[in-house]
Design a protein around this motif. Sequence first.
Motif, PDB file in Angstrom:
ATOM      1  N   UNK A 230       0.833  -1.202   0.000  1.00  0.00           N
ATOM      2  CA  UNK A 230       0.000   0.000   0.000  1.00  0.00           C
ATOM      3  C   UNK A 230       0.870   1.255   0.000  1.00  0.00           C
ATOM      4  N   UNK A 231       1.922   1.238   0.771  1.00  0.00           N
ATOM      5  CA  UNK A 231       2.849   2.374   0.805  1.00  0.00           C
ATOM      6  C   UNK A 231       3.595   2.493  -0.518  1.00  0.00           C
ATOM      7  N   UNK A 232       3.960   1.361  -1.091  1.00  0.00           N
ATOM      8  CA  UNK A 232       4.650   1.398  -2.386  1.00  0.00           C
ATOM      9  C   UNK A 232       3.769   2.060  -3.445  1.00  0.00           C
ATOM     10  N   UNK A 233       2.476   1.764  -3.428  1.00  0.00           N
ATOM     11  CA  UNK A 233       1.557   2.408  -4.378  1.00  0.00           C
ATOM     12  C   UNK A 233       1.478   3.910  -4.107  1.00  0.00           C
ATOM     13  N   UNK A 234       1.515   4.292  -2.853  1.00  0.00           N
ATOM     14  CA  UNK A 234       1.510   5.722  -2.505  1.00  0.00           C
ATOM     15  C   UNK A 234       2.760   6.420  -3.036  1.00  0.00           C
ATOM     16  N   UNK A 235       3.899   5.770  -2.897  1.00  0.00           N
ATOM     17  CA  UNK A 235       5.150   6.341  -3.391  1.00  0.00           C
ATOM     18  C   UNK A 235       5.070   6.579  -4.898  1.00  0.00           C
ATOM     19  N   UNK A 236       4.586   5.577  -5.624  1.00  0.00           N
ATOM     20  CA  UNK A 236       4.483   5.712  -7.078  1.00  0.00           C
ATOM     21  C   UNK A 236       3.502   6.803  -7.461  1.00  0.00           C
ATOM     22  N   UNK A 237       2.398   6.910  -6.715  1.00  0.00           N
ATOM     23  CA  UNK A 237       1.402   7.934  -7.016  1.00  0.00           C
ATOM     24  C   UNK A 237       1.986   9.324  -6.779  1.00  0.00           C
ATOM     25  N   UNK A 238       2.719   9.499  -5.698  1.00  0.00           N
ATOM     26  CA  UNK A 238       3.316  10.805  -5.403  1.00  0.00           C
ATOM     27  C   UNK A 238       4.366  11.188  -6.444  1.00  0.00           C
ATOM     28  N   UNK A 239       5.130  10.209  -6.918  1.00  0.00           N
ATOM     29  CA  UNK A 239       6.115  10.512  -7.958  1.00  0.00           C
ATOM     30  C   UNK A 239       5.443  11.027  -9.221  1.00  0.00           C
ATOM     31  N   UNK A 240       4.287  10.467  -9.550  1.00  0.00           N
ATOM     32  CA  UNK A 240       3.573  10.849 -10.769  1.00  0.00           C
ATOM     33  C   UNK A 240       2.847  12.181 -10.615  1.00  0.00           C
ATOM     34  N   UNK A 241       2.432  12.518  -9.399  1.00  0.00           N
ATOM     35  CA  UNK A 241       1.598  13.701  -9.192  1.00  0.00           C
ATOM     36  C   UNK A 241       2.258  14.718  -8.252  1.00  0.00           C
ATOM     37  N   UNK A 242       3.579  14.709  -8.160  1.00  0.00           N
ATOM     38  CA  UNK A 242       4.242  15.556  -7.159  1.00  0.00           C
ATOM     39  C   UNK A 242       4.036  17.051  -7.403  1.00  0.00           C
ATOM     40  N   UNK A 243       3.737  17.465  -8.644  1.00  0.00           N
ATOM     41  CA  UNK A 243       3.531  18.898  -8.929  1.00  0.00           C
ATOM     42  C   UNK A 243       2.143  19.368  -8.542  1.00  0.00           C
ATOM     43  N   UNK A 244       1.259  18.451  -8.247  1.00  0.00           N
ATOM     44  CA  UNK A 244      -0.111  18.802  -7.885  1.00  0.00           C
ATOM     45  C   UNK A 244      -0.122  19.471  -6.511  1.00  0.00           C
ATOM     46  N   UNK A 245      -0.608  20.707  -6.377  1.00  0.00           N
ATOM     47  CA  UNK A 245      -0.634  21.383  -5.074  1.00  0.00           C
ATOM     48  C   UNK A 245      -1.440  20.617  -4.030  1.00  0.00           C
TER      49      UNK A 245
END
Length: 343
Positions: A230-245
């Motif tokens: 679950x955390x690994x999926x969060x990491x990948x999601x944040x990498x893809x959307x890190x510019x989103x405020x």
Amino acid sequence: MSCRQKKVLILALPETAGSALYGMVDVLMSTGNIWQTLVGDASPSQPFDVQIVSIETKPFYCGHGIPVQPAYAITDEPDADILILPEIWLGPHEEIRGRYDALMEWVNVRFRSGTTIYSACSGSVLLAESGLLDNCEATSHWGYQELFRTHYPKVHFRPETNLVYAHPGGRLVTAGGTTSWHDLALHIIARHVGIGEALRIAKVYLLKWHDEGQLPFTGLVRQTHHADSAVRRCEEWLKEHCRDPAAIPRLIESSPLPERTLKRRFKAATGSSMIEYLQNLRIEAAKRLLEEGKLSVEEVSLESGYEDVSFFRRLFKRLTGLTPGEYRRLFRPLIEEAVGRLI
């Protein structure tokens, strides 16, 4: 300062990096004489007697097949004013526990006997394994943060600085990553011979003191090894959307886990809070933009996900040790030189 010649032992193991081992031997053996020879000084000296010590005196090959002929084995119980543990080739998740138990005991004996011990880069892992760094501040290559966090939690690891006194009397000193052995050599010369000689050696060998520390060179985003999918999926999601405020609120909203549970598991698995992880992603992106392009700092801030440029500047300085402008001036010439050679 005493004029007595200092006995220096430099530890060599099969994992030792040959460049650090022989670089340190060369620089310390040249102390007191190479500058004097170059400028015609009639009074060269040899303040250090430098010898290599290992588990046994049998010749062996260290990192990249570089031959080593130790002068002493640890069973010889050689005396020393100074013991240096140079860099070893060690993966950031690789354990050294159990490999060198006799060596660990010998290092402790040397410390109890009054020897001043220095480590460079991953050599501090050996010091940590010996137990001498327990409840002390220490540094190493920034890539070993997780190793220290996982295997040596009693060590107060400081990845930002390039030289750390782990002992109040200065008898345990750790240096940072890879070529920090340059800084360590200058420190040893300044401390045991004199600042003037350290400056002369720096001029001869074109050595630079890395007063900016390790933070500008530190990779802020590293793959952590954990089994929490679950955390690994969060990491990948944040990498893809890190510019989103609204990256973190959106992530929490989309997760099937309760917010507090998710944040707790994220911290436990990665060693960072969600906001720290997101900030590291954004500042790492900003570093690439500063290195590779000609965008203004304001444009880099926006591209990295920060509308507040003042906050971006403060955060960048806190995480890298430099302002965005200083960072660009440090690394941009390397990119320009590389590109220029390819054209």
